[in-house]
Motif scaffolding. Sequence first.
Motif, short mmCIF file in Angstrom:
data_model
loop_
_atom_site.label_atom_id
_atom_site.label_comp_id
_atom_site.label_asym_id
_atom_site.label_seq_id
_atom_site.Cartn_x
_atom_site.Cartn_y
_atom_site.Cartn_z
N PHE A 27 24.49 106.67 97.98
CA PHE A 27 24.00 105.37 97.56
C PHE A 27 24.64 104.30 98.43
N ALA A 28 24.00 103.15 98.48
CA ALA A 28 24.52 102.04 99.28
C ALA A 28 25.76 101.46 98.62
N CYS A 29 26.72 101.06 99.44
CA CYS A 29 27.94 100.42 98.94
C CYS A 29 28.48 99.49 100.01
N GLN A 30 29.33 98.56 99.59
CA GLN A 30 29.94 97.61 100.52
C GLN A 30 31.45 97.79 100.52
N SER A 31 32.09 97.37 101.60
CA SER A 31 33.54 97.45 101.70
C SER A 31 34.19 96.65 100.57
N ASP A 32 35.20 97.24 99.95
CA ASP A 32 35.98 96.65 98.86
C ASP A 32 35.19 96.52 97.55
N GLU A 33 34.09 97.22 97.42
CA GLU A 33 33.30 97.20 96.19
C GLU A 33 33.89 98.19 95.18
N VAL A 34 33.90 97.81 93.91
CA VAL A 34 34.35 98.69 92.84
C VAL A 34 33.11 99.30 92.19
N LEU A 35 33.06 100.62 92.14
CA LEU A 35 31.92 101.35 91.59
C LEU A 35 32.36 102.09 90.34
N THR A 36 31.55 102.02 89.28
CA THR A 36 31.93 102.58 87.99
C THR A 36 30.79 103.43 87.44
N PHE A 37 31.14 104.63 86.99
CA PHE A 37 30.17 105.58 86.47
C PHE A 37 30.68 106.16 85.15
N GLU A 38 29.77 106.71 84.37
CA GLU A 38 30.12 107.42 83.15
C GLU A 38 29.49 108.80 83.19
N LEU A 39 30.26 109.81 82.84
CA LEU A 39 29.78 111.19 82.74
C LEU A 39 29.82 111.55 81.26
N ALA A 40 28.64 111.88 80.70
CA ALA A 40 28.50 112.13 79.27
C ALA A 40 27.58 113.31 79.04
N CYS A 41 27.59 113.84 77.83
CA CYS A 41 26.62 114.87 77.47
C CYS A 41 25.23 114.27 77.51
N SER A 42 24.30 115.00 78.07
CA SER A 42 22.93 114.51 78.16
C SER A 42 22.19 114.73 76.84
N SER A 43 21.27 113.84 76.56
CA SER A 43 20.45 113.98 75.35
C SER A 43 19.50 115.16 75.45
N ILE A 44 19.29 115.71 76.66
CA ILE A 44 18.39 116.85 76.79
C ILE A 44 19.09 118.18 76.51
N SER A 45 20.42 118.15 76.37
CA SER A 45 21.16 119.39 76.09
C SER A 45 20.77 119.94 74.73
N GLN A 46 20.42 121.18 74.70
CA GLN A 46 20.12 121.87 73.45
C GLN A 46 21.40 122.53 72.97
N GLY A 47 21.86 122.15 71.82
CA GLY A 47 23.09 122.76 71.29
C GLY A 47 24.31 122.06 71.82
N GLY A 48 25.37 122.84 72.04
CA GLY A 48 26.66 122.26 72.38
C GLY A 48 26.79 121.81 73.81
N CYS A 49 27.67 120.87 74.00
CA CYS A 49 28.02 120.38 75.33
C CYS A 49 29.53 120.19 75.30
N LEU A 50 30.24 120.93 76.11
CA LEU A 50 31.69 120.81 76.14
C LEU A 50 32.18 121.10 77.55
N LEU A 51 32.91 120.13 78.11
CA LEU A 51 33.53 120.31 79.41
C LEU A 51 34.92 119.69 79.30
N GLU A 52 35.93 120.46 79.70
CA GLU A 52 37.31 120.01 79.54
C GLU A 52 38.11 120.40 80.77
N TRP A 53 39.01 119.48 81.19
CA TRP A 53 39.95 119.80 82.25
C TRP A 53 41.17 118.90 82.08
#
Length: 131
Positions: A95-121
């Motif tokens: 994706f496009a980005c600029q120097s010194d830009e702060v980029l923020t994302f969220e990783l979550a369980c998707s609503s399309i998941s059937q049943g459980g969603c679990l990821l741990e580290w």
Amino acid sequence: MSPIGTVVPEDRRVLITPTISTVIQFRTIDWGMDDCRLHISVPALGGADAPFSLALYRLNQTHPLDASRPCPQRVAKIEDIDISRGQDTMWQRGFACQSDEVLTFELACSSISQGGCLLEWWQKRGVDPGQ
């Protein structure tokens, strides 16, 4: 700060479930960098649980997060990432980005998941994930 960025809090169990998500944030530091690439790598998971999907969202946050404040609003869903048992998951998106830009994302369980969603580290300050 660590060689791979700032980890808050310092030693942390990271967990993604239907009710818990993880926020990822980084700053582009190279001058003239206008093409960034986000990589998500999940090693093969054991167990007999069904496959599931994680949703990756872009968040409305352009400055460093304050861990004591609520999570910023979602701006857009980027993609669902399928996680299968018994095989590595490798996902990337440019994706496009600029120097010194702060980029923020969220990783979550998707609503399309059937049943459980679990990821741990466990994430530890100062440890390069490539090691």
